[in-house]
Write a protein that holds these residues in place. Sequence first.
Motif, PDB file in Angstrom:
ATOM      1  N   ARG A 101       0.799  -1.230   0.000  1.00  0.00           N
ATOM      2  CA  ARG A 101       0.000   0.000   0.000  1.00  0.00           C
ATOM      3  C   ARG A 101       0.831   1.279   0.000  1.00  0.00           C
ATOM      4  NH1 ARG A 101      -2.846  -2.943  -1.786  1.00  0.00           N
ATOM      5  NH2 ARG A 101      -4.868  -3.733  -1.090  1.00  0.00           N
ATOM      6  N   ARG A 102       2.070   1.210   0.381  1.00  0.00           N
ATOM      7  CA  ARG A 102       2.905   2.417   0.418  1.00  0.00           C
ATOM      8  C   ARG A 102       3.950   2.335  -0.684  1.00  0.00           C
ATOM      9  NH1 ARG A 102       7.542   4.104   4.798  1.00  0.00           N
ATOM     10  NH2 ARG A 102       7.827   6.255   4.118  1.00  0.00           N
ATOM     11  N   PHE A 103       4.072   3.434  -1.456  1.00  0.00           N
ATOM     12  CA  PHE A 103       5.003   3.460  -2.581  1.00  0.00           C
ATOM     13  C   PHE A 103       5.928   4.668  -2.456  1.00  0.00           C
ATOM     14  CE2 PHE A 103       1.291   1.155  -3.979  1.00  0.00           C
ATOM     15  CZ  PHE A 103       1.839   0.050  -4.611  1.00  0.00           C
ATOM     16  N   ILE A 104       7.213   4.417  -2.649  1.00  0.00           N
ATOM     17  CA  ILE A 104       8.233   5.468  -2.624  1.00  0.00           C
ATOM     18  C   ILE A 104       8.903   5.518  -3.994  1.00  0.00           C
ATOM     19  CG2 ILE A 104      10.478   6.120  -1.646  1.00  0.00           C
ATOM     20  CD1 ILE A 104       9.591   4.843   0.981  1.00  0.00           C
ATOM     21  N   GLY A 105       9.071   6.733  -4.534  1.00  0.00           N
ATOM     22  CA  GLY A 105       9.778   6.897  -5.801  1.00  0.00           C
ATOM     23  C   GLY A 105       8.937   6.647  -7.031  1.00  0.00           C
ATOM     24  N   MET A 106       7.620   6.546  -6.857  1.00  0.00           N
ATOM     25  CA  MET A 106       6.766   6.238  -7.994  1.00  0.00           C
ATOM     26  C   MET A 106       5.968   7.436  -8.481  1.00  0.00           C
ATOM     27  SD  MET A 106       4.223   2.936  -8.331  1.00  0.00           S
ATOM     28  CE  MET A 106       5.359   1.646  -8.823  1.00  0.00           C
ATOM     29  N   ASP A 107       5.908   8.492  -7.678  1.00  0.00           N
ATOM     30  CA  ASP A 107       5.078   9.640  -8.043  1.00  0.00           C
ATOM     31  C   ASP A 107       5.761  10.592  -9.011  1.00  0.00           C
ATOM     32  OD1 ASP A 107       2.979   8.779  -6.466  1.00  0.00           O
ATOM     33  OD2 ASP A 107       3.781   9.766  -4.681  1.00  0.00           O
ATOM     34  N   TYR A 108       7.075  10.543  -9.064  1.00  0.00           N
ATOM     35  CA  TYR A 108       7.792  11.426  -9.988  1.00  0.00           C
ATOM     36  C   TYR A 108       8.885  10.634 -10.693  1.00  0.00           C
ATOM     37  CZ  TYR A 108      10.989  14.920 -11.823  1.00  0.00           C
ATOM     38  OH  TYR A 108      11.793  15.648 -12.659  1.00  0.00           O
ATOM     39  N   VAL A 109       8.843  10.642 -12.015  1.00  0.00           N
ATOM     40  CA  VAL A 109       9.904  10.042 -12.823  1.00  0.00           C
ATOM     41  C   VAL A 109      10.344  11.075 -13.845  1.00  0.00           C
ATOM     42  CG1 VAL A 109      10.528   8.198 -14.415  1.00  0.00           C
ATOM     43  CG2 VAL A 109       8.994   7.708 -12.510  1.00  0.00           C
ATOM     44  N   PHE A 110      11.627  11.398 -13.841  1.00  0.00           N
ATOM     45  CA  PHE A 110      12.183  12.395 -14.756  1.00  0.00           C
ATOM     46  C   PHE A 110      11.956  11.984 -16.206  1.00  0.00           C
ATOM     47  CE2 PHE A 110      15.692  13.757 -17.466  1.00  0.00           C
ATOM     48  CZ  PHE A 110      15.732  15.125 -17.244  1.00  0.00           C
ATOM     49  N   ARG A 111      11.551  12.944 -17.027  1.00  0.00           N
ATOM     50  CA  ARG A 111      11.382  12.696 -18.450  1.00  0.00           C
ATOM     51  C   ARG A 111      12.353  13.571 -19.240  1.00  0.00           C
ATOM     52  NH1 ARG A 111       9.582   7.978 -18.215  1.00  0.00           N
ATOM     53  NH2 ARG A 111       7.580   7.730 -17.176  1.00  0.00           N
ATOM     54  N   PRO A 112      13.251  12.976 -20.023  1.00  0.00           N
ATOM     55  CA  PRO A 112      14.179  13.789 -20.820  1.00  0.00           C
ATOM     56  C   PRO A 112      13.430  14.562 -21.881  1.00  0.00           C
ATOM     57  CG  PRO A 112      14.340  11.476 -21.438  1.00  0.00           C
ATOM     58  CD  PRO A 112      13.449  11.530 -20.232  1.00  0.00           C
ATOM     59  N   PRO A 113      13.929  15.738 -22.252  1.00  0.00           N
ATOM     60  CA  PRO A 113      13.257  16.513 -23.306  1.00  0.00           C
ATOM     61  C   PRO A 113      13.266  15.744 -24.618  1.00  0.00           C
ATOM     62  CG  PRO A 113      15.423  17.415 -22.809  1.00  0.00           C
ATOM     63  CD  PRO A 113      15.156  16.379 -21.782  1.00  0.00           C
ATOM     64  N   PRO A 114      12.217  15.897 -25.408  1.00  0.00           N
ATOM     65  CA  PRO A 114      12.165  15.164 -26.681  1.00  0.00           C
ATOM     66  C   PRO A 114      13.257  15.627 -27.639  1.00  0.00           C
ATOM     67  CG  PRO A 114      10.395  16.781 -26.576  1.00  0.00           C
ATOM     68  CD  PRO A 114      11.026  16.761 -25.220  1.00  0.00           C
ATOM     69  N   ARG A 115      13.658  14.725 -28.487  1.00  0.00           N
ATOM     70  CA  ARG A 115      14.671  15.052 -29.482  1.00  0.00           C
ATOM     71  C   ARG A 115      14.100  16.012 -30.507  1.00  0.00           C
ATOM     72  NH1 ARG A 115      17.538  10.747 -33.664  1.00  0.00           N
ATOM     73  NH2 ARG A 115      18.722  12.299 -34.838  1.00  0.00           N
ATOM     74  N   ALA A 116      14.839  17.090 -30.810  1.00  0.00           N
ATOM     75  CA  ALA A 116      14.429  18.073 -31.817  1.00  0.00           C
ATOM     76  C   ALA A 116      15.374  17.955 -33.004  1.00  0.00           C
ATOM     77  CB  ALA A 116      14.467  19.488 -31.238  1.00  0.00           C
ATOM     78  N   ASP A 117      14.833  17.768 -34.181  1.00  0.00           N
ATOM     79  CA  ASP A 117      15.656  17.602 -35.384  1.00  0.00           C
ATOM     80  C   ASP A 117      16.617  18.772 -35.552  1.00  0.00           C
ATOM     81  OD1 ASP A 117      14.451  15.236 -35.940  1.00  0.00           O
ATOM     82  OD2 ASP A 117      13.013  16.063 -37.370  1.00  0.00           O
ATOM     83  N   GLY A 118      17.879  18.444 -35.757  1.00  0.00           N
ATOM     84  CA  GLY A 118      18.886  19.461 -36.014  1.00  0.00           C
ATOM     85  C   GLY A 118      19.495  20.075 -34.779  1.00  0.00           C
ATOM     86  N   ARG A 119      18.974  19.773 -33.614  1.00  0.00           N
ATOM     87  CA  ARG A 119      19.512  20.345 -32.381  1.00  0.00           C
ATOM     88  C   ARG A 119      20.246  19.277 -31.579  1.00  0.00           C
ATOM     89  NH1 ARG A 119      14.501  24.015 -30.015  1.00  0.00           N
ATOM     90  NH2 ARG A 119      14.220  25.331 -31.863  1.00  0.00           N
TER      91      ARG A 119
END
Length: 342
Positions: A101-119
């Motif tokens: 019933r108790r969860f640690i580290g599941m509420d926030y997961v870092f998301r890398p910025p999407p790849r932008a063509d040419g950058r």
Amino acid sequence: MPAFWALRGHFRDAELSLLCDVQPDAGIVVARDLVTQTGIFDRILTYPRATGLLRKFWSCSQLAFRLRHLRFDTLVYLAPIARSEPQIHRDRRFFRACGIRRFIGMDYVFRPPPRADGRPLPELPREVDLLLDRLRRSGIPVPPPGRARLDLALTEADEARLDALLADKAIDHSRPWVAVGPGSKMPAKRWPEDRYGAVVKRLIDRYSVWPVVFGGPEDHACAERLIASWGEGTNAAGWPIRAAAAALGRCRLYLGNDTGTMHLAASAGTRCVAVFSARDYPGRWYPYGAGHKVLRKRAPCEGCMLADCVDRKMECMRSIAVEDVSAACCEMLDETVRRDGL
């Protein structure tokens, strides 16, 4: 390892269990191999990574039965940042069904910025620090970025095991050791073998180093070829993980690819000259801690996440020159000479 050490430091009196998969036929190092003798965990639970719908269902059913029987209070979620939102929700539902019933580290997961063509891809924090940040957001004290504990708590028994392995090896203890890690399970991560040969030959000529080649059993033949080209050296490919860590701790530097051996060297306190492909975001898997040197070249296709680069024939890796890697190694060894002598 840093997240594991942070958890043990916070939950000093708790019974900690590690849940991890095993892949017996894959020939890879899994979490169980690293932590068994560290004293961090009281119990290690494993499950096979199954393929096929029926096998997956059976494996999950057996795991759920075991977890419900053990009646865990809390789950600390340390899945990598590549885990998608649907996968995280799936995992939460599964563990809730197991009675947790108790969860640690599941509420926030870092998301890398999407790849932008040419950058160019932006440099990310280390995966280690991203995991520690999730613990911090859940109220668990963690060290500042780059300063977490990374070691495997090696013992005198590990050093003795290493000495026993070295007893029948040709090795010169009077010369400084340099670790070489030319292998990788992913072909896209391998800098050409002959370039490792050329760099280490220069180090032998200039500093009289003794090369020790590390890796898995599949790297044994490559190590033999390199040692034959140098005329000397020690083949440590396939050594037990903790003995290999002890040996890496005796080396003046690690030179090699982005692979588990590199992280093992960093855990042993050995500085790394690491050759990286551009298949992933820069920074994410760089060796942890201070004093390392990373060589990585950007390419139009960076972030491809390919395990094997066929179309561009490893353009990003081939663009890293012998001269650049050699210069990085020499700079690191020169610092060592000025500080400690060889």
